[in-house]
Design a protein around this motif. Structure first.
Motif, PDB file in Angstrom:
ATOM      1  N   ARG A 199       0.842  -1.112  -0.187  1.00  6.89           N
ATOM      2  CA  ARG A 199      -0.022   0.029  -0.004  1.00  6.89           C
ATOM      3  C   ARG A 199       0.672   1.185   0.071  1.00  6.89           C
ATOM      4  O   ARG A 199       2.005   1.390   0.484  1.00  6.89           O
ATOM      5  CB  ARG A 199      -0.868   0.033   1.104  1.00  6.89           C
ATOM      6  N   LYS A 200       0.153   2.311  -0.591  1.00  2.83           N
ATOM      7  CA  LYS A 200       1.439   3.529  -0.502  1.00  2.83           C
ATOM      8  C   LYS A 200       1.335   4.104   0.877  1.00  2.83           C
ATOM      9  O   LYS A 200       0.378   3.918   1.670  1.00  2.83           O
ATOM     10  CB  LYS A 200       0.848   4.561  -1.387  1.00  2.83           C
ATOM     11  N   MET A 201       2.374   4.739   1.125  1.00  9.42           N
ATOM     12  CA  MET A 201       2.456   5.407   2.406  1.00  9.42           C
ATOM     13  C   MET A 201       1.484   6.804   2.527  1.00  9.42           C
ATOM     14  O   MET A 201       1.332   7.391   1.538  1.00  9.42           O
ATOM     15  CB  MET A 201       3.983   6.080   2.741  1.00  9.42           C
ATOM     16  N   SER A 202       0.473   6.738   3.658  1.00  6.93           N
ATOM     17  CA  SER A 202      -0.370   7.735   3.847  1.00  6.93           C
ATOM     18  C   SER A 202      -0.244   8.461   4.994  1.00  6.93           C
ATOM     19  O   SER A 202      -0.035   7.674   5.885  1.00  6.93           O
ATOM     20  CB  SER A 202      -1.743   7.325   3.499  1.00  6.93           C
ATOM     21  N   LYS A 203      -0.429   9.647   5.150  1.00  6.42           N
ATOM     22  CA  LYS A 203      -0.467  10.473   6.570  1.00  6.42           C
ATOM     23  C   LYS A 203      -1.597  10.169   7.270  1.00  6.42           C
ATOM     24  O   LYS A 203      -1.764  10.187   8.474  1.00  6.42           O
ATOM     25  CB  LYS A 203      -0.208  11.845   6.249  1.00  6.42           C
ATOM     26  N   SER A 204      -2.775   9.529   6.721  1.00  6.09           N
ATOM     27  CA  SER A 204      -3.843   9.290   7.660  1.00  6.09           C
ATOM     28  C   SER A 204      -3.950   7.544   8.011  1.00  6.09           C
ATOM     29  O   SER A 204      -4.940   7.291   8.591  1.00  6.09           O
ATOM     30  CB  SER A 204      -5.511   9.743   6.703  1.00  6.09           C
ATOM     31  N   ASP A 205      -2.774   7.049   7.720  1.00  6.41           N
ATOM     32  CA  ASP A 205      -2.754   5.915   7.990  1.00  6.41           C
ATOM     33  C   ASP A 205      -2.046   5.698   9.521  1.00  6.41           C
ATOM     34  O   ASP A 205      -1.805   6.579  10.038  1.00  6.41           O
ATOM     35  CB  ASP A 205      -1.755   5.049   7.074  1.00  6.41           C
ATOM     36  N   GLU A 206      -2.090   4.405  10.054  1.00  4.82           N
ATOM     37  CA  GLU A 206      -1.595   4.079  11.331  1.00  4.82           C
ATOM     38  C   GLU A 206      -0.170   4.626  11.328  1.00  4.82           C
ATOM     39  O   GLU A 206       0.808   4.745  10.256  1.00  4.82           O
ATOM     40  CB  GLU A 206      -1.683   2.958  11.881  1.00  4.82           C
ATOM     41  N   GLU A 207       0.238   5.397  12.621  1.00  6.14           N
ATOM     42  CA  GLU A 207       1.521   6.125  12.658  1.00  6.14           C
ATOM     43  C   GLU A 207       2.868   5.189  12.589  1.00  6.14           C
ATOM     44  O   GLU A 207       3.653   5.880  11.619  1.00  6.14           O
ATOM     45  CB  GLU A 207       1.745   6.798  14.195  1.00  6.14           C
ATOM     46  N   ALA A 208       2.860   4.255  12.468  1.00  8.14           N
ATOM     47  CA  ALA A 208       3.942   3.014  12.439  1.00  8.14           C
ATOM     48  C   ALA A 208       4.141   3.100  10.909  1.00  8.14           C
ATOM     49  O   ALA A 208       5.276   2.766  10.533  1.00  8.14           O
ATOM     50  CB  ALA A 208       3.797   1.782  13.134  1.00  8.14           C
ATOM     51  N   SER A 209       3.297   3.346  10.053  1.00 10.03           N
ATOM     52  CA  SER A 209       3.220   2.901   8.780  1.00 10.03           C
ATOM     53  C   SER A 209       4.028   3.963   7.818  1.00 10.03           C
ATOM     54  O   SER A 209       4.358   3.744   6.804  1.00 10.03           O
ATOM     55  CB  SER A 209       2.005   2.669   7.995  1.00 10.03           C
ATOM     56  N   TYR A 210       4.126   5.097   8.466  1.00 13.99           N
ATOM     57  CA  TYR A 210       4.774   6.309   7.822  1.00 13.99           C
ATOM     58  C   TYR A 210       6.108   7.020   8.584  1.00 13.99           C
ATOM     59  O   TYR A 210       6.087   6.743   9.764  1.00 13.99           O
ATOM     60  CB  TYR A 210       3.925   7.254   7.289  1.00 13.99           C
ATOM     61  N   ILE A 211       6.893   7.441   7.780  1.00 18.56           N
ATOM     62  CA  ILE A 211       7.842   8.310   8.389  1.00 18.56           C
ATOM     63  C   ILE A 211       7.271   9.895   8.032  1.00 18.56           C
ATOM     64  O   ILE A 211       6.969  10.252   7.213  1.00 18.56           O
ATOM     65  CB  ILE A 211       9.388   8.292   7.722  1.00 18.56           C
ATOM     66  N   ALA A 212       7.154  10.534   9.387  1.00 13.88           N
ATOM     67  CA  ALA A 212       6.583  11.889   9.049  1.00 13.88           C
ATOM     68  C   ALA A 212       8.117  12.746   8.745  1.00 13.88           C
ATOM     69  O   ALA A 212       8.813  12.392   9.416  1.00 13.88           O
ATOM     70  CB  ALA A 212       6.034  12.368  10.431  1.00 13.88           C
TER      71      ALA A 212
END
Ligand code: AQP
Length: 337
Positions: A199-212
């Motif tokens: 899945r693409k990295m998304s800012k509205s996904d769970e926090e562990a899934s993306y690097i902010a």
């Protein structure tokens, strides 16, 4: 068509203040925006109306709008060279969206994969705005007679619809809108989630899934240490069979310029742990200066307000010209008879 600087193309792109911007937004969009800022006339918009398609807490949304604007400048966008503004400050976006909605078919909107995906993720709130999102996006773009729209790969389908709407409108009323082209980076156009690399990295996904973009170094390292890979232990670029490892390699390539071949040979016989550490180092090196600049700009409220106000004024002036033409062509009653 509108008068614009003959030698320079016009660029428009937007970003939703629907969360803390991610490495995906940075690599897929913001970096190209910065690279393009001397070559074109640019409008970059914090698309707060788009963010409303998902429930937002008012105070958080308000703060995120100014934070997003500050972040655009922190990554290197100069507010003199670029028109930086907030979508809701230029009401013409909503008005044109209504008019273009009358040129968009239900069948077209029903095919949009982002709608299908978000409808699934927000099954308790499948609102009409989520459905007509691409029409508002077409209005954002066509309002400014945009030539180029730098976006990540996920927005390609929406952009094609914007082109179709422009062509359809022009066929009825003559050449009112410029038909825009997408500008999609070759590598990094789709940074994937680190917990589910399909899945693409998304800012509205769970926090562990993306690097902010604003994650502290130790948070970046911790998240990347837990990034999902696979069990064969070989660092090899193969997005289909090794999506997790390929995603990490793409991030490293984009941030350091090291080619996939070079990464593969350097990591031959070494484990994924070392690759993850290097990706973390590259992220920290790229994001630390942005974070420092963000803190500086965010603290200067008067400056931020000034940028917002002047961006809205400059964008409104351009939008007003398009709207007068659209009104005239469509036969809406003139204000002065
Ligand atoms: N993972 C990504 N890889 C590459 N580019 C990406 N973009 C977003 N995610 C990735 C690009 O960033 C720009 C701004 O996107 P947006 O915030 O307006 O909306 P989005 O595409 O829906 O991004 P998110 O993070 O997935 O937001 P939410 O979670 O709120 O829906 C666009 O150019 C986009 O292509």
């Amino acid at each position: 068509m509108q008068e614009q600087n003959e030698s320079k193309k016009r660029i428009f792109s937007g970003i939703q203040p629907s969360g803390i911007l991610t490495l995906g937004n940075y690599i897929g969009a913001l970096r190209s925006w910065v690279q393009l800022q001397d070559e074109a006339e640019n409008l970059y918009c914090v698309v707060d109306l788009h963010a409303l398609t998902v429930r937002q807490d008012p105070a958080t949304l308000r703060r995120r709008c100014t934070d997003t604007l500050a972040l655009l400048m922190a990554v290197g966008l100069d507010p003199q060279k670029n028109i930086l503004f907030c979508q809701s400050h230029v009401p013409a976006h909503s008005e044109l969206s209504w008019l273009l909605g009358c040129f968009t078919y239900i069948g077209e909107l029903s095919r949009m994969t982002q709608f299908k995906d978000k409808a699934q993720r927000h099954a308790d709130n499948i609102n009409a705005g989520l459905y007509t999102y691409p029409v508002l996006m077409a209005a954002d773009i066509l309002l400014y007679n945009t030539d180029l729209v730098p976006v990540g790969d996920d927005q390609k389908q929406h952009l094609e619809l914007a082109r179709d709407i422009a062509i359809r409108f022009n066929n009825v009323y003559g050449p009112v809108f410029t038909v825009p082209d997408a500008y999609i980076p070759k590598i990094g156009a789709r940074v994937m989630s680190i917990t589910d690399p399909t899945r693409k990295m998304s800012k509205s996904d769970e926090e562990a899934s993306y690097i902010a973009i604003l994650d502290e170094p130790d948070v970046i390292r911790r998240k990347l240490r837990r990034a999902v890979t696979d069990s064969d232990g070989q660092v090899r670029y193969d997005p289909e069979n090794k999506p997790g490892v390929s995603n990490l390699m793409s991030i490293l390539y984009v941030l350091t310029g090291e080619s996939f071949d070079a990464i593969e040979s350097r990591f031959a016989g070494r484990g994924y742990g070392e690759l993850k550490n290097e990706v973390a180092d590259a992220c920290v090196a790229a994001l630390s200066p942005v974070q420092a600049e963000f803190k500086r700009i965010q603290a200067d409220k008067a400056f931020l307000e000034g940028v917002m106000r002047s961006g809205a004024e400059r964008a409104s002036a351009l939008a007003g010209r398009t709207m007068s033409k659209v009104h005239r062509k469509m036969g809406l009653a003139p204000y002065k008879l």
